[in-house]
Design a protein around this motif. Sequence first.
Motif, PDB file in Angstrom:
ATOM      1  N   ARG A 105      95.391  12.753  74.254  1.00 19.51           N
ATOM      2  CA  ARG A 105      94.251  11.914  73.894  1.00 19.51           C
ATOM      3  C   ARG A 105      93.657  11.161  75.086  1.00 19.51           C
ATOM      4  NH1 ARG A 105      95.880   9.589  67.850  1.00 19.51           N
ATOM      5  NH2 ARG A 105      96.421  11.622  66.968  1.00 19.51           N
ATOM      6  N   HIS A 106      94.148  11.458  76.281  1.00 18.62           N
ATOM      7  CA  HIS A 106      93.550  10.911  77.502  1.00 18.62           C
ATOM      8  C   HIS A 106      93.176  12.041  78.467  1.00 18.62           C
ATOM      9  CE1 HIS A 106      95.544   7.274  75.952  1.00 18.62           C
ATOM     10  NE2 HIS A 106      94.704   6.584  76.693  1.00 18.62           N
ATOM     11  N   PRO A 107      92.343  12.975  78.023  1.00 22.05           N
ATOM     12  CA  PRO A 107      91.970  14.082  78.917  1.00 22.05           C
ATOM     13  C   PRO A 107      91.194  13.617  80.143  1.00 22.05           C
ATOM     14  CG  PRO A 107      90.598  14.065  76.950  1.00 22.05           C
ATOM     15  CD  PRO A 107      91.698  13.082  76.705  1.00 22.05           C
ATOM     16  N   HIS A 108      90.574  12.446  80.075  1.00 22.01           N
ATOM     17  CA  HIS A 108      89.861  11.910  81.229  1.00 22.01           C
ATOM     18  C   HIS A 108      90.827  11.430  82.311  1.00 22.01           C
ATOM     19  CE1 HIS A 108      90.841   8.650  78.533  1.00 22.01           C
ATOM     20  NE2 HIS A 108      90.675   7.768  79.496  1.00 22.01           N
ATOM     21  N   VAL A 109      92.109  11.290  81.965  1.00 24.15           N
ATOM     22  CA  VAL A 109      93.124  10.880  82.928  1.00 24.15           C
ATOM     23  C   VAL A 109      94.008  12.065  83.330  1.00 24.15           C
ATOM     24  CG1 VAL A 109      95.149   9.401  83.323  1.00 24.15           C
ATOM     25  CG2 VAL A 109      93.181   8.518  82.044  1.00 24.15           C
ATOM     26  N   PHE A 110      94.417  12.877  82.348  1.00 30.09           N
ATOM     27  CA  PHE A 110      95.383  13.937  82.606  1.00 30.09           C
ATOM     28  C   PHE A 110      94.764  15.333  82.665  1.00 30.09           C
ATOM     29  CE2 PHE A 110      97.718  10.487  80.470  1.00 30.09           C
ATOM     30  CZ  PHE A 110      98.664  10.218  81.447  1.00 30.09           C
ATOM     31  N   ALA A 111      93.460  15.432  82.432  1.00 27.38           N
ATOM     32  CA  ALA A 111      92.791  16.734  82.506  1.00 27.38           C
ATOM     33  C   ALA A 111      91.399  16.527  83.100  1.00 27.38           C
ATOM     34  CB  ALA A 111      92.741  17.377  81.120  1.00 27.38           C
ATOM     35  N   ASP A 112      90.455  17.338  82.672  1.00 26.24           N
ATOM     36  CA  ASP A 112      89.118  17.271  83.284  1.00 26.24           C
ATOM     37  C   ASP A 112      88.093  16.627  82.357  1.00 26.24           C
ATOM     38  OD1 ASP A 112      89.068  19.231  81.400  1.00 26.24           O
ATOM     39  OD2 ASP A 112      88.289  20.813  82.703  1.00 26.24           O
ATOM     40  N   GLY A 113      88.550  15.835  81.396  1.00 27.17           N
ATOM     41  CA  GLY A 113      87.629  15.153  80.494  1.00 27.17           C
ATOM     42  C   GLY A 113      86.897  14.020  81.187  1.00 27.17           C
ATOM     43  N   GLU A 114      85.875  13.491  80.514  1.00 22.30           N
ATOM     44  CA  GLU A 114      85.084  12.389  81.065  1.00 22.30           C
ATOM     45  C   GLU A 114      84.978  11.276  80.023  1.00 22.30           C
ATOM     46  OE1 GLU A 114      81.305  13.546  82.535  1.00 22.30           O
ATOM     47  OE2 GLU A 114      82.088  15.083  83.895  1.00 22.30           O
ATOM     48  N   ALA A 115      85.324  10.072  80.438  1.00 21.35           N
ATOM     49  CA  ALA A 115      85.175   8.870  79.605  1.00 21.35           C
ATOM     50  C   ALA A 115      85.327   7.682  80.543  1.00 21.35           C
ATOM     51  CB  ALA A 115      86.219   8.837  78.501  1.00 21.35           C
ATOM     52  N   ASP A 116      84.214   7.045  80.867  1.00 20.95           N
ATOM     53  CA  ASP A 116      84.256   6.004  81.893  1.00 20.95           C
ATOM     54  C   ASP A 116      84.032   4.591  81.364  1.00 20.95           C
ATOM     55  OD1 ASP A 116      81.630   6.344  81.229  1.00 20.95           O
ATOM     56  OD2 ASP A 116      80.937   6.899  83.237  1.00 20.95           O
ATOM     57  N   THR A 117      84.028   4.431  80.044  1.00 18.08           N
ATOM     58  CA  THR A 117      83.925   3.092  79.454  1.00 18.08           C
ATOM     59  C   THR A 117      84.945   2.982  78.318  1.00 18.08           C
ATOM     60  OG1 THR A 117      82.290   3.683  77.754  1.00 18.08           O
ATOM     61  CG2 THR A 117      81.447   3.049  79.945  1.00 18.08           C
ATOM     62  N   PRO A 118      85.369   1.764  77.987  1.00 17.08           N
ATOM     63  CA  PRO A 118      86.308   1.618  76.861  1.00 17.08           C
ATOM     64  C   PRO A 118      85.778   2.216  75.567  1.00 17.08           C
ATOM     65  CG  PRO A 118      86.232  -0.402  78.132  1.00 17.08           C
ATOM     66  CD  PRO A 118      85.149   0.484  78.682  1.00 17.08           C
ATOM     67  N   GLU A 119      84.480   2.077  75.287  1.00 14.38           N
ATOM     68  CA  GLU A 119      83.908   2.621  74.059  1.00 14.38           C
ATOM     69  C   GLU A 119      83.945   4.143  74.065  1.00 14.38           C
ATOM     70  OE1 GLU A 119      82.249   3.010  70.343  1.00 14.38           O
ATOM     71  OE2 GLU A 119      83.206   1.303  71.331  1.00 14.38           O
ATOM     72  N   ALA A 120      83.674   4.740  75.234  1.00  9.42           N
ATOM     73  CA  ALA A 120      83.737   6.204  75.345  1.00  9.42           C
ATOM     74  C   ALA A 120      85.156   6.699  75.122  1.00  9.42           C
ATOM     75  CB  ALA A 120      83.217   6.649  76.705  1.00  9.42           C
ATOM     76  N   VAL A 121      86.124   5.948  75.645  1.00  9.49           N
ATOM     77  CA  VAL A 121      87.532   6.310  75.444  1.00  9.49           C
ATOM     78  C   VAL A 121      87.888   6.240  73.966  1.00  9.49           C
ATOM     79  CG1 VAL A 121      89.917   5.644  75.913  1.00  9.49           C
ATOM     80  CG2 VAL A 121      88.239   5.609  77.765  1.00  9.49           C
ATOM     81  N   ARG A 122      87.444   5.187  73.285  1.00 12.36           N
ATOM     82  CA  ARG A 122      87.740   5.035  71.867  1.00 12.36           C
ATOM     83  C   ARG A 122      87.142   6.174  71.058  1.00 12.36           C
ATOM     84  NH1 ARG A 122      85.697   3.671  67.275  1.00 12.36           N
ATOM     85  NH2 ARG A 122      83.624   3.426  68.178  1.00 12.36           N
ATOM     86  N   GLN A 123      85.896   6.524  71.333  1.00 13.48           N
ATOM     87  CA  GLN A 123      85.245   7.612  70.611  1.00 13.48           C
ATOM     88  C   GLN A 123      85.961   8.937  70.862  1.00 13.48           C
ATOM     89  OE1 GLN A 123      81.141   7.484  71.829  1.00 13.48           O
ATOM     90  NE2 GLN A 123      80.672   5.663  70.596  1.00 13.48           N
ATOM     91  N   GLN A 124      86.370   9.157  72.110  1.00 12.20           N
ATOM     92  CA  GLN A 124      87.095  10.382  72.448  1.00 12.20           C
ATOM     93  C   GLN A 124      88.430  10.444  71.719  1.00 12.20           C
ATOM     94  OE1 GLN A 124      87.677  12.368  76.675  1.00 12.20           O
ATOM     95  NE2 GLN A 124      89.133  10.697  76.453  1.00 12.20           N
TER      96      GLN A 124
END
Length: 275
Positions: A105-124
């Motif tokens: 659930r953290h592909p922006h950290v452990f893969a190639d996902g993108e989420a650069d704001t807390p709200e984007a992370v929550r939606q992802q």
Amino acid sequence: MYLAPTPSPILHALQELIDVVAHLRDPAQGCPWDLAQTPESLTPYVIEEAYEVVDAIRQNDVEAIAEELGDLLLQVVLQSQIAQEAQQFTLGDVATGITNKLIRRHPHVFADGEADTPEAVRQQWDAIKAEEQGETNSTLLSKKLGRYARTLPPLMAGLKIGEKASASGLDWPNISGAWEKFYEELAEFQEALLKGDVNQQQSELGDLLFAVINLARWCHLHPVTALQDSYGRFIRRLEVIEGAIAQPLEQYSLEELDNFWQQAKAQLRQTDPNA
């Protein structure tokens, strides 16, 4: 020459806890109370300990936070020990499961996902969670809301249900609708009280409380926090009264108690305007 790594003090402490819990559950040498417990019998303690952690955090009491987290950790270890005895899962399975979930659930950290704001992370996170649970755009809203009603404390469930229903278009265009609903439910509750049907009274009380929760949502206020703060104010005022009177509360008239209450409010407001 190979030197084995020094065991982590944290892992050593966790293993010691695991060993102690296993000993408490030993059929021959364990504790009768611990041996009598089941996953179901322990559920009240899970809830109680979680709330005590929250209270310690709200009080900003560092020592209490550490202690209450320990009590909550005990519930995790004890539940896992009981499950291991039944050959269902182990504490290792629990740890591995949450580790893998965090990575997924953290592909922006452990893969190639993108989420650069807390709200984007929550939606992802919500999108990945829905996919893992087999939910799609065609999944009925009632099914999603039913899960919140089953798994969350009532006030939190009401807020979450209101939020999700609103996101699906089930909401008033402005706060006026929420106010109208509140007064409508208040009148229906009052009418039910006059009729004397307990089941109807219970039903209308629930509708009234849900209307209050929706008002809080429209005002961007958290009903759980508001209620906890209200309890705190009530107790602080009572402490002031009990510290100033010489007899038990029940020995004073209602008028006297009301005067004490107003004096306590005034005294507390000198140091804290929100008291």
